[in-house]
Write a protein that holds these residues in place. Structure first.
Motif, PDB file in Angstrom:
ATOM      1  N   LEU A  63      46.140 -61.187 -43.277  1.00  0.00           N
ATOM      2  CA  LEU A  63      44.773 -61.604 -43.609  1.00  0.00           C
ATOM      3  C   LEU A  63      43.866 -61.485 -42.382  1.00  0.00           C
ATOM      4  CD1 LEU A  63      42.860 -62.875 -45.731  1.00  0.00           C
ATOM      5  CD2 LEU A  63      43.541 -65.112 -44.844  1.00  0.00           C
ATOM      6  N   GLY A  64      44.349 -61.950 -41.233  1.00  0.00           N
ATOM      7  CA  GLY A  64      43.574 -61.826 -40.012  1.00  0.00           C
ATOM      8  C   GLY A  64      43.389 -60.383 -39.601  1.00  0.00           C
ATOM      9  N   PHE A  65      44.413 -59.568 -39.809  1.00  0.00           N
ATOM     10  CA  PHE A  65      44.315 -58.155 -39.480  1.00  0.00           C
ATOM     11  C   PHE A  65      43.238 -57.470 -40.319  1.00  0.00           C
ATOM     12  CE2 PHE A  65      47.968 -58.512 -36.880  1.00  0.00           C
ATOM     13  CZ  PHE A  65      48.062 -57.342 -36.131  1.00  0.00           C
ATOM     14  N   ILE A  66      43.143 -57.827 -41.597  1.00  0.00           N
ATOM     15  CA  ILE A  66      42.127 -57.235 -42.465  1.00  0.00           C
ATOM     16  C   ILE A  66      40.730 -57.555 -41.932  1.00  0.00           C
ATOM     17  CG2 ILE A  66      41.007 -57.472 -44.720  1.00  0.00           C
ATOM     18  CD1 ILE A  66      43.304 -55.640 -44.891  1.00  0.00           C
ATOM     19  N   LEU A 103      39.748 -64.448 -39.585  1.00  0.00           N
ATOM     20  CA  LEU A 103      40.537 -64.710 -38.387  1.00  0.00           C
ATOM     21  C   LEU A 103      40.738 -66.207 -38.147  1.00  0.00           C
ATOM     22  CD1 LEU A 103      39.026 -61.989 -36.031  1.00  0.00           C
ATOM     23  CD2 LEU A 103      41.426 -62.160 -36.686  1.00  0.00           C
ATOM     24  N   LEU A 104      39.707 -67.006 -38.390  1.00  0.00           N
ATOM     25  CA  LEU A 104      39.841 -68.453 -38.208  1.00  0.00           C
ATOM     26  C   LEU A 104      40.778 -69.064 -39.242  1.00  0.00           C
ATOM     27  CD1 LEU A 104      36.188 -69.518 -37.293  1.00  0.00           C
ATOM     28  CD2 LEU A 104      38.205 -69.573 -35.809  1.00  0.00           C
ATOM     29  N   GLY A 234      41.048 -50.422 -34.356  1.00  0.00           N
ATOM     30  CA  GLY A 234      40.915 -50.731 -35.773  1.00  0.00           C
ATOM     31  C   GLY A 234      41.864 -49.921 -36.623  1.00  0.00           C
ATOM     32  N   ALA A 235      42.029 -48.621 -36.292  1.00  0.00           N
ATOM     33  CA  ALA A 235      42.941 -47.767 -37.054  1.00  0.00           C
ATOM     34  C   ALA A 235      44.391 -48.236 -36.890  1.00  0.00           C
ATOM     35  CB  ALA A 235      42.796 -46.315 -36.601  1.00  0.00           C
ATOM     36  N   LEU A 236      44.767 -48.608 -35.675  1.00  0.00           N
ATOM     37  CA  LEU A 236      46.121 -49.117 -35.443  1.00  0.00           C
ATOM     38  C   LEU A 236      46.340 -50.437 -36.172  1.00  0.00           C
ATOM     39  CD1 LEU A 236      46.422 -48.344 -31.617  1.00  0.00           C
ATOM     40  CD2 LEU A 236      47.759 -47.278 -33.452  1.00  0.00           C
ATOM     41  N   ALA A 237      45.327 -51.297 -36.181  1.00  0.00           N
ATOM     42  CA  ALA A 237      45.439 -52.567 -36.898  1.00  0.00           C
ATOM     43  C   ALA A 237      45.560 -52.322 -38.397  1.00  0.00           C
ATOM     44  CB  ALA A 237      44.230 -53.449 -36.598  1.00  0.00           C
ATOM     45  N   TRP A 238      44.881 -51.311 -38.898  1.00  0.00           N
ATOM     46  CA  TRP A 238      44.985 -50.943 -40.305  1.00  0.00           C
ATOM     47  C   TRP A 238      46.421 -50.527 -40.633  1.00  0.00           C
ATOM     48  CZ3 TRP A 238      40.471 -47.801 -42.845  1.00  0.00           C
ATOM     49  CH2 TRP A 238      40.548 -47.944 -44.242  1.00  0.00           C
TER      50      TRP A 238
END
Length: 278
Positions: A63-66, A103-104, A234-238
């Protein structure tokens, strides 16, 4: 693991009756898993924990990653000027809602789960988006005090205003660097995310330094370079989000993340193995 546990409810002085509680569909966190898979899903070492929240609740990390993915990729594409994009006012919501809210929430849920490192990362990134978003609100007119009566650049183009932001981003770069160093205990994708964000902060700081000196050409180039680095993060987090969700939903497709946990033997390994065997 039994997903429909029973509990005892006292009726009267000497009567016990067993009633089923609410059931839930278990995530991967509710079944036995290797330390490597655990660290892939929760980005934190599998250690002995008090309580069983990992087994009771869903994994909040994706969820935080999104929230980070949507905010970071939008921010970076605007910085790079894709399609003639200029200014962040139309998407100021990424700084106050999409990124920080998710994120929170994740930070709170990770705290409940007992996941220290992702809790810290999500909390710190949330306040970064909130604080940087303040700069994008024209209604605050934060550059007004830097307006002068002489011929020097005023307001948002002044030396003082941009130097302050540059210093702020330098400090943020060192803060994220701390997470970068500590993330080498997790996986390669997570390390590269923090590496991209760290260098991106410093490159964007350089853009503000150049803006403060009036070198607008170099400032624009550094802005695009910083945007490109944030886009990579952002791409890596995706990718990491998809990998975690696929593992949680137990898809047969395995997405490697470059596990690094096997390179380190944290204190308490023996206690962890004893807990797993129990």
């Amino acid at each position: 693991m039994d997903n429909s546990p029973e509990h005892s409810v006292l009726h009267g002085a000497d009567t016990l009756r067993h009633e089923p509680t609410l059931t839930h569909a278990p995530s991967a966190g509710a079944v036995s898993m290797s330390p490597e898979l655990f660290e892939k899903l929760y980005l934190t070492p599998k250690v002995v924990r008090a309580g069983d929240n990992i087994k009771r609740f869903a994994n909040p990390t994706p969820l935080g990653f999104i929230g980070f993915v949507i905010s970071a990729m939008t921010f970076s594409m605007v910085l790079m000027g894709w399609g003639g994009a200029s200014g962040l006012t139309p998407v100021v919501g990424i700084f106050f809602f999409v990124g920080p809210v998710l994120l929170l929430l994740t930070c709170v849920f990770e705290w409940i789960m007992g996941n220290f490192f992702p809790m810290m990362a999500c909390g710190v990134l949330a306040v970064f988006w909130l604080s940087f978003g303040m700069l994008q609100l024209p209604t605050l007119n934060l550059a007004a005090p830097y307006t002068s009566a002489d011929s020097s650049p005023a307001g948002a183009l002044s030396t003082g205003f941009n130097a302050v932001i540059a210093l702020y981003l330098v400090v943020w770069g060192f803060a994220i660097l701390t997470f970068l160093v500590l993330s080498i205990r997790t996986n390669l994708v997570f390390v590269l995310i923090f590496l991209s964000v760290t260098v991106g902060c410093w490159v964007l700081s350089g853009a503000y330094w150049k803006l403060s000196t009036g070198d607008y050409g170099m400032a624009g180039q550094l802005q695009k370079a910083g945007g490109a680095l944030i886009f990579v993060a952002g791409a890596l987090a995706w990718y990491m989000t998809v990998a975690m969700m696929a593992a949680e939903l137990q898809y047969s497709v395995y997405l490697p993340v470059g596990d690094l946990s096997h390179l380190f033997k944290p204190p308490g390994t023996g206690a962890r193995k004893a807990d797993e065997e129990a």
